[in-house]
Every structure is written in structure tokens, then in C-alpha cells.
Design an enzyme around this catalytic site. Structure first.
Site, PDB file in Angstrom:
ATOM      1  N   TYR A 111      19.356 -38.139 -12.991  1.00  0.00           N
ATOM      2  CA  TYR A 111      19.280 -39.435 -13.097  1.00  0.00           C
ATOM      3  C   TYR A 111      20.433 -40.058 -13.620  1.00  0.00           C
ATOM      4  O   TYR A 111      20.639 -40.958 -14.460  1.00  0.00           O
ATOM      5  CB  TYR A 111      18.513 -39.548 -14.398  1.00  0.00           C
ATOM      6  N   HIS A 160       1.176 -37.728 -10.400  1.00  0.00           N
ATOM      7  CA  HIS A 160       2.566 -37.125  -9.553  1.00  0.00           C
ATOM      8  C   HIS A 160       2.154 -36.040  -9.213  1.00  0.00           C
ATOM      9  O   HIS A 160       1.494 -35.073  -9.704  1.00  0.00           O
ATOM     10  CB  HIS A 160       3.627 -37.130 -10.723  1.00  0.00           C
ATOM     11  N   HIS A 195       7.964 -42.509  -5.364  1.00  0.00           N
ATOM     12  CA  HIS A 195       9.353 -41.621  -5.493  1.00  0.00           C
ATOM     13  C   HIS A 195       9.796 -41.482  -4.370  1.00  0.00           C
ATOM     14  O   HIS A 195       9.331 -40.846  -3.354  1.00  0.00           O
ATOM     15  CB  HIS A 195       9.152 -40.481  -6.286  1.00  0.00           C
ATOM     16  N   ASP A 217      14.261 -41.477  -6.223  1.00  0.00           N
ATOM     17  CA  ASP A 217      14.121 -40.361  -7.298  1.00  0.00           C
ATOM     18  C   ASP A 217      15.296 -39.505  -7.322  1.00  0.00           C
ATOM     19  O   ASP A 217      15.580 -38.831  -6.101  1.00  0.00           O
ATOM     20  CB  ASP A 217      12.820 -39.536  -6.640  1.00  0.00           C
TER      21      ASP A 217
HETATM   22  C1  DNO Z   1      10.972 -35.624 -12.309  1.00  0.00           C
HETATM   23  C2  DNO Z   1       9.937 -36.434 -12.267  1.00  0.00           C
HETATM   24  C3  DNO Z   1       8.826 -36.025 -13.112  1.00  0.00           C
HETATM   25  C4  DNO Z   1       7.688 -36.771 -13.234  1.00  0.00           C
HETATM   26  C5  DNO Z   1       6.474 -36.372 -13.834  1.00  0.00           C
HETATM   27  C6  DNO Z   1       5.222 -37.323 -13.638  1.00  0.00           C
HETATM   28  O1  DNO Z   1      12.078 -36.092 -11.759  1.00  0.00           O
HETATM   29  O2  DNO Z   1       9.707 -37.023 -10.969  1.00  0.00           O
HETATM   30  O3  DNO Z   1       8.963 -35.631 -14.559  1.00  0.00           O
HETATM   31  O4  DNO Z   1       8.125 -37.954 -14.071  1.00  0.00           O
HETATM   32  O5  DNO Z   1       5.891 -35.189 -13.299  1.00  0.00           O
HETATM   33  O6  DNO Z   1       4.199 -37.068 -14.902  1.00  0.00           O
END
Ligand code: DNO
Length: 397
Positions: free
Chosen positions: A368, A239, A304, A351
Site C-alpha cells: 500500500y 472478498h 479490486h 489493489d
Molecule cells: C489485501 C486485501 C484484504 C481484504 C480483505 C477483505 O490487500 O485485499 O485484506 O481487504 O480480505 O475483507
């Protein structure tokens, strides 16, 4: 013309303690979830029985566990300190255990100390929904006058220091505490929380780690785990940094097209892959997102989708999924092209989302909430279907 492939819709789920249930996620139109065993301490092996239990829980709601997000990389690996061997051995065992349970894709990141970072979790938009925001002056006020990081003054111009001071002076004690909590307490999925003293202490481990060293550690880490992932049939998707530039003097090495190219080429493998996050990469005006999908199309295995709006002084906030600086139409068009070429359906998730409607009155994980993401997913699906049908003359495989 032959028919193409649509993305697999998923949503992130934080496990049984998540206020958003699996059935909420299913009703939002997701085929699957993206989750992690958040109860396992960072650096320890994920037990096979816990993985299996989580998988059957997900399947009991008619969903699939599409992607693991994330198996965190222990700090000792990022700084390559004495405990790194043990943590790499644990990481490999976790890969094996996940593969034995039918998982095929694992997300991770290589951001030092902090995962994603925002200064404001309740930024009110014109329609009274709330968004997450990064405000440059609040960040520098925290760095200079709350954390009082050694050497921080060298990282700012005189004008920036002046703005940070006046921002700090205008904050109430409660606002200062909230800012500290937003930055250090760990946003959802971060797995780590810090006080001022533990954070300052952890920063010291990076005194000798600049971006060249950090990149070398990332490559060494990949050289250790990618052969295991290959044997297990697992794709490791990295990521990008969020935001995509250094914070608190810590290097970040997954922020640009050049960074990504370097890490994918350093250990070429069907298991060394990319999680393409438009919300993270889109904060930099010099990241050409549709161009990056074209360039890395063969190596993207998780997506994402999110947009941000940035200004000229380094602030940005999370916009509606189809609004803002990310050209979502162009990004999805490129994704459809690469999926059709590769003949695969790549999993995606909306996302984050705004806190809106009933979610404004509920306890939520910042970014979220159910309804904001449901809106995001619905809009993104509609856009994808529209582009898809116009390309493939209405044929859906
Ligand atoms: C945030 C996410 C990050 C992601 C990590 C992957 O919303 O996109 O926390 O999960 O960086 O390792």
C-alpha cells in the site's frame, strides 16, 4: 449510441496513522477512499461517533468514504462457537451505525484465521522495485519445520517435503524469523497477529470445520445479517480468498466461480453481493476472470484491480497492474459492459502496488505504498478511458 459509466476511483486508506495522507490520495486522482476503523477490536461494535468523525475527516480533504473495507468477521462466527451470537449482534449494530452515517457498501471476508498471505514482502523485480510474493516452498518450509503443524506431513507429496526441507536448511535464522513474521504478524488490514503458539492454538478450533462446515457457517452468518443489511440499504460484498486455496489445512470457500455462485444463491438478496478481486481470483489458472465478470456482473458492487504472475509450482508474485496473468483489458471491457447495462458506476481501487521511487526509502504498509498504487491507478484509468471511448464513440456521461 448512449453514453456509459466509468468506475469510481478510490484508494485504500488505513486511517490517520497511514503514512499515505488523504491529500496524497486525492492527488493520485481518487474520488474517494476505502477505509475501516482499525482501532476497534475485532468483534466489537463500531461506535457511531467514531464513524462520523472518520467520515468528516475524509470529507475535509474533498474525498468521499465510498466503501468500508472491512468489517472483520469474528473467528467465533467462522467456527460457530459459543460467542457467535454476541458477535453477530455486534455485527448487525455496526451495519446499522454505518448505514446511519451514509455508508452503502461493506466489504468482509470469510477466510479462517488468516486474511491475505504472502511469504516475501521485498521481492526485487528487474527494475529494482519491490513486490509481494508467495513462494510455495517457503510456505511449506514454514508449515513443516517452523510451525511444525500436527498432521501437516499428510498435506504434501514426498517431493514437496524434500523441497521444503532443503528450502528450510538454506534459510538463515533471520530469514526464518522474517518468514514467520510475514505469515503470522498480519499484513495491512488483517486485524490479527499470531505467535507460533497462539496460531497453533487457533488452528485447533478448526479440527471439526471442513469446507462443508465452513460454508454452512458462512450461509448461517448471511442468513443472520443480510436481512439487517437489506433494512439498512447496505450492500455486503464478500472478498475472495487470497490466495484462493486452503492454507495450513484450513478450508477456504470463496475461491472459485462455483464457490461464489453457491454463496450468492444460498441467500438471494440485493444485499448479498461480491467484491471482485482480480488479484486474488487470478492466482488460479482455472478462474476465467472476464467470464466471471459476465457471470456475476449483476452482483458485483466493488472491484479490486491487480495482476499476478504464477509459475507451475505454486509460486506467484504481484505484477504490474497491466502485466501478468490477468487480462486486464478483457476484465475492464466486461466491467464497462455491466456498468452500462446496470447504469451504475462501481467503485474500484488499484489493489496494491510496487514499492518504487521514493517509497523505497519510506516506511510503508506492504502493498500500500503511495507511488506504486498511483502508477497502478493511472494505468488502469487510462486503459478504462481508452476502452470506454472506443465503445461509446467518445461520449462520457
Ligand atoms: C489485501 C486485501 C484484504 C481484504 C480483505 C477483505 O490487500 O485485499 O485484506 O481487504 O480480505 O475483507
Amino acid at each position: 449510441m448512449e453514453s456509459g459509466f466509468l468506475m469510481r476511483q478510490t484508494m485504500r486508506w488505513f486511517g490517520p496513522a497511514d503514512p499515505v495522507s488523504l491529500w496524497d490520495i486525492r492527488q493520485a486522482g481518487s474520488a474517494g477512499v476505502v477505509t475501516a476503523l482499525h482501532h476497534v477490536p475485532n468483534g466489537e461494535v463500531w461506535p457511531l461517533k467514531d464513524i462520523k468523525k472518520r467520515k468528516s475527516l475524509i470529507e475535509s480533504a474533498g474525498l468521499t468514504w465510498e466503501v468500508v473495507e472491512s468489517v472483520p468477521v469474528h473467528e467465533s462466527i467462522k467456527t460457530w462457537q459459543k460467542d457467535s451470537n454476541r458477535h453477530i449482534a455486534n455485527y448487525k449494530q455496526t451495519i446499522k451505525n454505518l448505514a446511519a452515517s451514509g455508508i452503502r457498501t461493506i466489504t468482509y471476508n470469510f477466510m479462517p484465521v488468516l486474511d491475505w498471505t504472502r511469504t516475501d514482502l521485498n521481492f526485487e523485480l528487474a527494475d529494482r522495485s519491490k513486490a509481494l510474493r508467495f513462494e510455495r516452498d517457503a510456505y511449506s518450509a514454514f508449515d513443516l519445520y517452523i510451525l511444525k503443524r500436527v498432521g501437516a506431513l499428510n498435506d504434501y507429496s514426498r517431493a514437496e517435503i524434500k523441497r521444503a526441507k532443503s528450502r528450510f536448511d538454506r534459510m538463515s535464522a533471520v530469514e526464518r524469523k522474517t518468514l514467520q513474521r510475514n505469515i503470522l504478524a498480519g499484513l495491512p488490514g488483517s486485524e490479527e497477529a499470531f505467535s507460533i503458539s497462539t496460531f497453533s492454538h487457533t488452528l485447533k478450533n478448526y479440527e471439526m470445520v471442513d469446507s462443508t462446515r465452513l460454508r454452512a457457517h458462512l450461509v448461517r452468518f448471511l442468513e443472520c445479517i443480510i436481512p439487517e443489511a437489506e433494512r439498512a440499504g447496505i450492500k455486503m460484498v464478500i472478498h475472495p480468498d487470497d490466495p484462493p486455496y486452503p492454507l495450513f489445512g484450513l478450508p477456504r470457500v470463496v475461491s472459485t466461480s462455483e464457490d461464489i455462485e453457491l454463496l450468492l444463491n444460498a441467500v438471494p438478496s440485493q444485499s448479498n453481493r461480491l467484491c471482485f478481486c482480480t488479484g486474488s481470483l487470478g492466482v488460479r489458472a482455472d478462474n476465467d476472470l472476464p467470464g466471471m465478470v459476465r457471470k456475476f456482473g449483476d452482483q458485483i458492487d466493488f472491484i479490486h484491480l491487480r495482476s499476478t504472475i504464477r509459475n507451475g509450482v505454486g509460486d506467484f508474485f504481484e505484477a504490474d497492474h497491466l502485466d501478468g496473468d490477468v487480462d486486464m483489458f478483457a476484465v475492464i471491457r466486461e466491467i464497462l459492459a455491466i456498468m452500462s447495462k446496470r447504469k451504475v458506476c462501481i467503485p474500484m481501487r488499484p489493489d496494491h502496488g510496487h514499492q518504487m521511487l521514493d517509497d523505497l526509502r519510506k516506511k510503508i504498509n506492504p502493498g500500500y505504498s503511495a507511488i506504486g498504487r498511483l502508477r497502478g491507478l493511472a494505468e488502469l484509468r487510462g486503459l478504462e478511458m481508452g476502452i470506454y471511448k472506443s465503445i461509446f464513440n467518445g461520449a462520457v456521461s
